[in-house]
Scaffold this active site. Sequence first.
Site, short mmCIF file in Angstrom:
data_model
loop_
_atom_site.label_atom_id
_atom_site.label_comp_id
_atom_site.label_asym_id
_atom_site.label_seq_id
_atom_site.Cartn_x
_atom_site.Cartn_y
_atom_site.Cartn_z
N HIS A 100 0.87 -1.17 0.00
CA HIS A 100 0.00 0.00 0.00
C HIS A 100 0.91 1.22 0.00
O HIS A 100 1.80 1.34 0.83
CB HIS A 100 -0.90 0.00 1.25
CG HIS A 100 -1.68 1.26 1.41
ND1 HIS A 100 -2.77 1.56 0.64
CD2 HIS A 100 -1.52 2.29 2.25
CE1 HIS A 100 -3.25 2.74 1.00
NE2 HIS A 100 -2.50 3.19 1.99
N GLY B 142 2.49 4.98 4.40
CA GLY B 142 1.91 5.60 5.59
C GLY B 142 0.45 5.22 5.68
O GLY B 142 -0.11 4.62 4.76
N SER C 20 -3.62 5.18 5.71
CA SER C 20 -4.62 5.69 4.80
C SER C 20 -5.07 7.08 5.25
O SER C 20 -5.29 7.30 6.44
CB SER C 20 -5.81 4.72 4.76
OG SER C 20 -6.75 5.16 3.82
N GLY C 21 -5.17 8.01 4.32
CA GLY C 21 -5.64 9.35 4.61
C GLY C 21 -4.58 10.32 5.08
O GLY C 21 -4.89 11.48 5.37
N ILE C 22 -3.32 9.92 5.14
CA ILE C 22 -2.27 10.82 5.64
C ILE C 22 -1.85 11.86 4.61
O ILE C 22 -1.26 12.88 4.94
CB ILE C 22 -1.05 10.04 6.17
CG1 ILE C 22 -0.22 10.95 7.07
CG2 ILE C 22 -0.23 9.46 5.02
CD1 ILE C 22 0.68 10.23 8.02
N GLY C 23 -2.14 11.61 3.32
CA GLY C 23 -1.82 12.61 2.30
C GLY C 23 -0.85 12.16 1.22
O GLY C 23 -0.28 12.98 0.51
N LYS C 24 -0.67 10.86 1.08
CA LYS C 24 0.26 10.34 0.07
C LYS C 24 -0.14 10.76 -1.34
O LYS C 24 0.68 11.24 -2.11
CB LYS C 24 0.35 8.81 0.15
CG LYS C 24 0.89 8.27 1.47
CD LYS C 24 0.91 6.77 1.53
CE LYS C 24 -0.44 6.11 1.46
NZ LYS C 24 -1.32 6.35 2.61
N SER C 25 -1.42 10.57 -1.68
CA SER C 25 -1.88 10.90 -3.03
C SER C 25 -1.84 12.40 -3.28
O SER C 25 -1.50 12.84 -4.39
CB SER C 25 -3.29 10.36 -3.26
OG SER C 25 -3.28 8.95 -3.19
N ASP D 281 -1.93 3.99 -4.52
CA ASP D 281 -2.68 3.14 -3.61
C ASP D 281 -2.09 1.73 -3.48
O ASP D 281 -1.76 1.31 -2.40
CB ASP D 281 -4.16 3.07 -3.98
CG ASP D 281 -4.98 2.46 -2.86
OD1 ASP D 281 -4.73 2.81 -1.69
OD2 ASP D 281 -5.85 1.61 -3.14
N GLU E 227 -6.12 8.70 -6.96
CA GLU E 227 -7.35 9.04 -6.24
C GLU E 227 -7.05 10.11 -5.20
O GLU E 227 -6.17 9.95 -4.36
CB GLU E 227 -7.93 7.82 -5.52
CG GLU E 227 -9.24 8.15 -4.83
CD GLU E 227 -9.50 7.37 -3.56
OE1 GLU E 227 -10.37 7.82 -2.81
OE2 GLU E 227 -8.85 6.35 -3.34
N ARG F 186 16.87 13.23 13.41
CA ARG F 186 16.88 14.69 13.25
C ARG F 186 18.13 15.18 12.55
O ARG F 186 18.09 16.19 11.86
CB ARG F 186 16.74 15.34 14.62
CG ARG F 186 15.38 15.05 15.23
CD ARG F 186 15.15 15.79 16.49
NE ARG F 186 15.22 17.23 16.25
CZ ARG F 186 15.19 18.12 17.22
NH1 ARG F 186 15.09 17.73 18.46
NH2 ARG F 186 15.27 19.40 16.93
#
Length: 187
Positions: free
Chosen positions: A18, A33, A35-40, A57, A82, A123
């Site tokens: 994924h 990462g 789902s919904g974290i902002g990859k797309s 996806d 998407e 860091r």
Amino acid sequence: MRPSGKKTRNTDAEHSVHGVLIDVYGVGVLMRGPSGIGKSECALDLIARGHRLVSDDLVLLRKEANGDVFGFPPEGTHHHLEVRGLGLLNIFHLYGAASVRDLKKIDMVLELVPFDEVVGIERVGIEVLSTRLMDSDLPWIRVPCWKGRNLTTIIEVAARNQILRWSGYDSALEFEKRHTERLCESS
């Protein structure tokens, strides 16, 4: 038909993952990462800056005899991305043929981590992390995410930094070396 000082995280058994695979300055960056974290959305911003989408996806994996791992999209999803609120976008039709690739060697894994789950994020950059993908070690970068953070620029810089490392230059090690020399001179 499709063309044929380290910490390690193991993902050997996967033949698909994924995530989003994108070609950034010639570096195959596999963004992972939750789902919904902002990859797309990051991928869309990178495409708008001239980089190339490979798969969104679900990324299918193939390992070559030399150990290189390549990623490609599942049948029927190539060129599509998407984005929540916009739906499925055909990147080829929106941005042209130069904005997509059907296959790319995966050169690094960049994991987007929710800010509230950030523990032990590097860091300084001296400790080089790696992850195993199909029994091959790949550079692994964990990037904390929060609202308003410009992840696109961070991903571009991560790709540029990987290119520098391939050429034999490591800015973190160079900094540490100069810092140590200065400390020795002053004592």
